[in-house]
Scaffold this motif. Structure first.
Motif, PDB file in Angstrom:
ATOM      1  N   THR A 106      -9.870  10.491  -3.608  1.00 52.88           N
ATOM      2  CA  THR A 106     -11.086   9.916  -2.725  1.00 52.88           C
ATOM      3  C   THR A 106     -11.391  10.716  -1.785  1.00 52.88           C
ATOM      4  O   THR A 106     -12.289  10.206  -0.807  1.00 52.88           O
ATOM      5  N   SER A 107     -10.787  12.114  -1.527  1.00 52.13           N
ATOM      6  CA  SER A 107     -11.333  12.872  -0.414  1.00 52.13           C
ATOM      7  C   SER A 107     -12.754  13.331  -0.575  1.00 52.13           C
ATOM      8  O   SER A 107     -13.208  13.276  -2.023  1.00 52.13           O
TER       9      SER A 107
ATOM     10  N   ASP B 258     -14.273   3.619   4.386  1.00 53.29           N
ATOM     11  CA  ASP B 258     -15.774   4.278   4.193  1.00 53.29           C
ATOM     12  C   ASP B 258     -15.736   4.640   2.956  1.00 53.29           C
ATOM     13  O   ASP B 258     -16.881   5.836   2.627  1.00 53.29           O
ATOM     14  N   LEU B 259     -15.128   4.452   1.814  1.00 52.11           N
ATOM     15  CA  LEU B 259     -15.165   5.182   0.642  1.00 52.11           C
ATOM     16  C   LEU B 259     -16.751   4.927  -0.316  1.00 52.11           C
ATOM     17  O   LEU B 259     -17.471   5.939  -0.374  1.00 52.11           O
ATOM     18  N   VAL B 260     -17.327   3.696   0.020  1.00 53.95           N
ATOM     19  CA  VAL B 260     -18.649   3.369  -0.671  1.00 53.95           C
ATOM     20  C   VAL B 260     -19.661   4.330   0.201  1.00 53.95           C
ATOM     21  O   VAL B 260     -20.297   4.953  -0.672  1.00 53.95           O
TER      22      VAL B 260
ATOM     23  N   VAL C  80     -11.741  -2.452   0.470  1.00 53.20           N
ATOM     24  CA  VAL C  80     -11.700  -3.466   1.560  1.00 53.20           C
ATOM     25  C   VAL C  80     -10.229  -4.013   1.399  1.00 53.20           C
ATOM     26  O   VAL C  80     -10.017  -4.785   0.685  1.00 53.20           O
ATOM     27  N   PRO C  81      -9.331  -3.208   2.066  1.00 50.42           N
ATOM     28  CA  PRO C  81      -7.697  -3.721   1.960  1.00 50.42           C
ATOM     29  C   PRO C  81      -7.615  -4.906   2.440  1.00 50.42           C
ATOM     30  O   PRO C  81      -8.238  -5.291   3.669  1.00 50.42           O
ATOM     31  N   PRO C  82      -7.035  -6.147   1.880  1.00 52.33           N
ATOM     32  CA  PRO C  82      -6.985  -7.056   2.336  1.00 52.33           C
ATOM     33  C   PRO C  82      -5.700  -7.457   3.158  1.00 52.33           C
ATOM     34  O   PRO C  82      -4.811  -6.726   3.131  1.00 52.33           O
ATOM     35  N   LYS C  83      -5.704  -8.548   4.104  1.00 55.34           N
ATOM     36  CA  LYS C  83      -4.558  -8.812   5.022  1.00 55.34           C
ATOM     37  C   LYS C  83      -4.479 -10.485   5.044  1.00 55.34           C
ATOM     38  O   LYS C  83      -5.252 -10.794   5.379  1.00 55.34           O
TER      39      LYS C  83
ATOM     40  N   PRO D 283     -13.546   1.866  -8.352  1.00 56.61           N
ATOM     41  CA  PRO D 283     -12.453   1.647  -7.733  1.00 56.61           C
ATOM     42  C   PRO D 283     -11.994   0.202  -7.760  1.00 56.61           C
ATOM     43  O   PRO D 283     -12.731  -0.625  -8.030  1.00 56.61           O
ATOM     44  N   TRP D 284     -10.692   0.026  -7.492  1.00 56.18           N
ATOM     45  CA  TRP D 284     -10.100  -1.343  -7.646  1.00 56.18           C
ATOM     46  C   TRP D 284     -10.521  -1.847  -6.165  1.00 56.18           C
ATOM     47  O   TRP D 284     -10.474  -1.288  -5.159  1.00 56.18           O
TER      48      TRP D 284
END
Lengths: 394, 371
Positions: A268-269, A303-305, A291-294, A285-286
């Motif tokens: 993803t670089s 910022d991947l998108v 957006v990693p959840p917490k 992507p998964w």
């Protein structure tokens, strides 16, 4: 005042009516007559029926795909594996345990094996140890216990060709979204003649049914297609064989690629995305890595998108499910709020969903097909509303 | 064609502009100025925020009600019980166990009791054994473990009056839908002076805040109200005290009425509905008795809605929840498909929902405010 607006409305209506009469609809289309089928929508993000409408019916069956088409899918999605005798089948797991009745078949009781799959040992009845005829003798069941069980035992596994025919025989243009699944494992266990391998047979099947053309070309719009895989070398390998658009799938942050053993962070670089952009038009992507959840709440978006979009790469995250156990609390146990977030706030280009009907409803209610006939009248109404919203008018 | 439409557009724009200048927008409204608040919608079935927006926040708290109002509720709904010292409070269960932290309070450790409630023994910390001050010292928690737990311990139990003020201070007209809850039990355990009983205090509170007028009257539209109860005698008792519309709640088929011991089948008979129609404008049945399910699929609908509508009785079924464990398979784990079925196919007049926001979205997307 009302009478003047009334008169204007009548004039506009008459003009619109006259205009519509001039361009009458096309005659009814035969099922393979792509020129008269309702075309693929391309004005809003794609509704990708993940394994068919598998929220309702057992995954990857004809019934699940027909239901997805009925419910408005833009694309029907599938995972392609291979039988022992080299036939390409629609099936997600490399083992038959979770979604078929293989465990109840005494004739297959001795067929259980342990193999290494992507670096881990796995035990079960492996697809690659069954001929197509044997696979066809099995019956598919619903994977999740909390989903409808009443169709268990009714449907067979289908082949890649049967899947393609389901799409081609639909009454409107329906795209297909097949995955080159577990190619490393498949090529280890299944051999084809003439030195062909899994990826060759995969593309041959698509070519046989006339799938061709770059993304958004005339050919592509008649038979829309995305080829997806987690294995970058497979996508690169087939790039000479077909110009059809390809999507690079990206797994969770802890899972390296099965063929090149590269980490999530490497693939993803910016450098890697720029490289793979030569071969694919999008990434899949998964969603919990975007957006990693917490604590079951959305965390800070990565910022991947943005970086993908900057490289003109589409983003099609997976997977969207209605059940509240899959929904972060921000969404209030409402799958439509999740759609709203991903389509409007994050702004992705397609969604893999288990619930084709729900996504279709959401899109139809919030971004419906534009109606050409009503443009002028709608515009007048819109202007009037805009003025009212700004505080003008009673 | 394009230029003609263009010219028409400009004419219309100019005319609208001229017209709007003529009636300038109203001055900013004070919060209790009902004449300038956005009115209650009455063109589509009512969105009744069951215990507030309790899908997201602990039930029957100020926060849950404010959220429901924010999300578009037509009515905020509550259950009225009484404290030991006769204060009317918003609380659903007769015991505090499931939705408060009472079990953690050492000073109340000896307050656990066993009482008979509607014919069955129940054990716990009973609301009627705590003064209002003591109830206010507790903190509310989310009832269901699969809902958001992060607001546990933050909010207090509120009084009936506090609930009313939440509605009255909203920026738009918001109706209230309070229930005379467990009146038989309450009247057994709590006594008021001057021979008043629970129902008297309930109505007094509403009158104190100006709730009056028949259904759809001007008074009612300014302060919309439905009074609900499972106990028919309570509704009949208060019918002389207030003309406000009342709704007769109907429990599952196995549960008799707490005051008259009548069965489901008796109270849903044509004769009884015609009788109760003298006192109520609607019924509030448990939805699985209107359309009994089979193997988590909808079964054959009964004719209850048709018979109620024939008597000009509204039907407001309970309760609608988003979680898939509550959704019959016909709905494909999609709460909006359930709304669609009940509003379009069955054709009811209001829905008690735990998820105000979802119902509001559904209604806005499919039957928006007419422009």
């Amino acid at each position: 005042m009302p009478s003047l607006t009334g008169h204007i409305s009548i004039i506009v209506l008459v003009l619109l009516f006259v205009e519509s009469r001039a361009s009458q609809g096309a005659p009814p289309g035969s099922q393979l007559d792509v020129n008269h089928k309702k075309p693929l929508q391309t004005f809003r993000p794609y509704n990708i029926a993940h394994r068919g409408s598998n929220g309702e019916l057992p995954e990857e069956t004809e019934a699940a795909y027909l239901r997805a088409i009925e419910e408005g899918a833009d694309f029907i999605e599938t995972d392609i594996l291979s039988s022992k005798d080299g036939h390409l089948v629609c099936f997600h797991d490399v083992t038959l345990d979770a979604t078929t009745d293989v465990a109840n078949r005494t004739e297959f009781a001795d067929r259980k094996r342990t193999y290494e799959v992507q670096g881990e040992n796995m035990t079960g009845w492996f697809v690659v140890d069954f001929t197509l005829k044997e696979l066809k003798s099995l019956r598919v069941k619903q994977r999740f216990s909390f989903r409808d069980q009443r169709y268990n035992g009714k449907y067979q596994i289908i082949t890649f060709e049967e899947f393609i025919l389901i799409a081609l025989y639909a009454e409107r243009i329906v795209g297909i979204y097949p995955e080159i699944k577990n190619p490393v494992f498949i090529n280890q266990h299944v051999k084809w003649s003439n030195g062909k391998k899994f990826e060759d047979k995969f593309v041959e099947t698509l070519l046989k049914y006339g799938y061709k053309g770059e993304y958004m070309s005339g050919d592509w719009l008649k038979q829309p297609l995305f080829i997806q895989s987690f294995a970058p070398t497979s996508l690169i390998y087939i790039s000479n064989m077909t110009k059809s658009p390809k999507v690079f799938l990206i797994d969770d942050t802890t899972i390296p690629t099965q063929d090149t053993n590269q980490s999530y962070y490497e693939i993803t670089s910016n450098a890697y995305l720029a490289f793979i952009r030569n071969y694919v038009i999008g990434i899949g992507p998964w969603k919990d890595t975007i957006v990693p959840p917490k604590d079951n709440y959305l965390g800070q978006p990565t910022d991947l998108v943005a970086r993908a979009h900057a490289l003109n790469l589409q983003v099609h995250p997976y997977t969207f499910r209605n059940e509240n156990s899959y929904l972060h609390f921000n969404f209030h146990q409402d799958p439509y709020v999740e759609y709203e977030y991903w389509l409007n706030e994050i702004g992705v280009d397609g969604l893999f969903t288990d619930f084709t009907g729900s996504l279709h409803k959401y899109q139809e209610w919030t971004t419906p097909y534009p109606k050409k006939k009503k443009n002028a009248e709608a515009l007048l109404h819109e202007i009037a509303n805009m003025l009212k919203d700004d505080g003008y008018g009673a």
